[in-house]
Design a protein around this motif. Structure first.
Motif, PDB file in Angstrom:
ATOM      1  N   ALA A 163       4.971   3.259  37.789  1.00 40.15           N
ATOM      2  CA  ALA A 163       4.835   2.205  36.496  1.00 40.15           C
ATOM      3  C   ALA A 163       6.190   2.251  35.752  1.00 40.15           C
ATOM      4  O   ALA A 163       6.695   3.519  35.678  1.00 40.15           O
ATOM      5  N   ASN A 167      -0.611  -1.632  37.269  1.00 39.22           N
ATOM      6  CA  ASN A 167       0.484  -2.366  37.968  1.00 39.22           C
ATOM      7  C   ASN A 167       1.449  -1.352  38.405  1.00 39.22           C
ATOM      8  O   ASN A 167       1.820  -0.206  37.756  1.00 39.22           O
ATOM      9  N   SER A 168       1.837  -1.238  39.719  1.00 42.07           N
ATOM     10  CA  SER A 168       2.369  -0.264  40.490  1.00 42.07           C
ATOM     11  C   SER A 168       3.478  -0.455  41.437  1.00 42.07           C
ATOM     12  O   SER A 168       3.462  -1.756  41.891  1.00 42.07           O
ATOM     13  N   LEU A 169       4.504   0.220  41.771  1.00 40.30           N
ATOM     14  CA  LEU A 169       5.814   0.053  42.468  1.00 40.30           C
ATOM     15  C   LEU A 169       5.208   0.750  44.050  1.00 40.30           C
ATOM     16  O   LEU A 169       5.244   1.893  43.766  1.00 40.30           O
ATOM     17  N   LYS A 175       5.525  -4.234  44.797  1.00 41.25           N
ATOM     18  CA  LYS A 175       4.810  -3.910  43.843  1.00 41.25           C
ATOM     19  C   LYS A 175       3.016  -4.051  43.949  1.00 41.25           C
ATOM     20  O   LYS A 175       3.072  -5.306  44.483  1.00 41.25           O
ATOM     21  N   ASP A 182      -0.311  -5.100  41.953  1.00 38.97           N
ATOM     22  CA  ASP A 182      -1.117  -5.340  40.622  1.00 38.97           C
ATOM     23  C   ASP A 182      -2.693  -5.053  40.927  1.00 38.97           C
ATOM     24  O   ASP A 182      -2.892  -5.878  41.892  1.00 38.97           O
ATOM     25  N   LYS A 234       9.996  -7.989  44.922  1.00 34.22           N
ATOM     26  CA  LYS A 234      11.023  -8.122  43.960  1.00 34.22           C
ATOM     27  C   LYS A 234      12.206  -8.420  44.667  1.00 34.22           C
ATOM     28  O   LYS A 234      12.755  -7.948  45.424  1.00 34.22           O
TER      29      LYS A 234
END
Length: 310
Positions: free
Chosen positions: A20, A61-63, A69, A71, A100
């Motif tokens: 994040a 929320n995370s990558l 990503k 969420d 993304k």
């Protein structure tokens, strides 16, 4: 089926590498160098007739990797209504996996954008005398655009979400489509406003090709008392207006309340936080084809929890 579903959700939370870019501390967003965040807290909301409890077991929320990503939000909730002899209990969970894309320029502004798949699950067990329990699964594809502008002393972050969804529930399965406009503005002098304009086509449940216009707005003023304490006043407005073939007509909910917030480090990477309502006012008015309700009175909301960053 439910046991398999929740085992899968737990596996996703434990096994995925979470990353994040920032956190909110005492109403203000701060960039962080760490990669992983886990947040959990208990929220209590009380009015004259209702008593709500929500335990957000996990929120973030995370990558995942470079461009993907996750969420997520997992909520266990309990509702108590004054005239009921028991509690209503249920779940309110949401997961989104998105990809993304490269940023692009439109009208001299840089836009970030992503596409994702979303699963939202809501379930509620009513006391036996109030009839059938409810459950709903919503599967969506979402395209999201975001940009910045110079409006306000601290700038504005805003954009548009496009969603197409398939909905399964106990009344009638169907579909929905949404175009939602979102915005957050730092007005300066401690004032912030968050606004979302929802536009949704509804063709499931008790709605047959209906249109819902919804406006959600939060205005808050924050004043730092010290490094760890903050005082704020918040006003929340939710307006629903339905058009077409549906059992619903409209609803309006407004509340305003002062809060004292506290944030502190338990360890270097673990932070505790609390937001305590001093007591406020709420007004609620909603109408369906066969029912009308209007009430106002005392409002209380507070939460406390921990945040782990590593």
């Amino acid at each position: 089926m439910d046991k398999i579903r929740y085992k899968l959700l737990l596996y996703i939370l434990i096994s995925c590498k979470l990353m994040a870019g920032g956190v909110e501390i005492l109403n203000f967003y701060e960039e962080i160098p760490e990669n992983n965040i886990l947040k959990s807290y208990l929220e209590i909301e009380k009015t004259k007739e209702y008593d709500y409890q929500k335990w957000r077991i996990a929120q973030g929320n995370s990558l995942l990797g470079k461009d993907y990503k996750l969420d997520y939000e997992v909520i266990r909730k309990k509702d108590k209504v004054e005239y009921q002899s028991g509690n209503s209990k249920g779940w309110e969970n949401e997961f989104t996996l998105s990809k993304k894309f490269k940023e692009y320029q439109i009208f001299s502004k840089t836009w970030s954008n992503e596409i994702g798949v979303l699963w939202k699950y809501e379930q509620l067990d009513y006391p036996e005398q109030f009839g059938t329990d409810i459950a709903r699964d919503k599967y969506s594809i979402r395209y999201r655009m975001r940009t910045n502008s110079d409006f306000g002393k601290g700038g504005t972050y805003w954009g548009v979400d496009f969603l197409g969804s398939i909905v399964e529930n106990e009344k009638k399965d169907g579909e929905s489509a949404e175009i939602n406009i979102v915005g957050m503005t730092n007005l300066g002098y401690g004032f912030q406003t968050y606004t979302t304009l929802f536009n949704e086509y509804l063709n499931y449940g008790v709605s047959n090709g209906a249109y819902l216009m919804r406006v959600e707005n939060i205005i808050r003023w924050s004043y730092e008392l010290s490094e760890h304490f903050l005082f704020s006043i918040e006003a929340n407005t939710n307006l629903y207006e339905y058009f077409g073939d549906t059992d619903y007509e409209y609803s309006l909910k407004f509340n305003i309340a002062p809060y004292v917030q506290y944030s502190f480090k338990i360890l270097e990477n673990i932070r505790g936080f609390a937001k305590i309502g001093i007591g406020g006012y709420e007004y609620e008015d909603w109408k369906a084809k066969e029912y009308r309700s209007k009430k106002s009175g005392y409002y209380f909301n507070s939460y406390a929890g921990i945040q782990y960053v590593w």
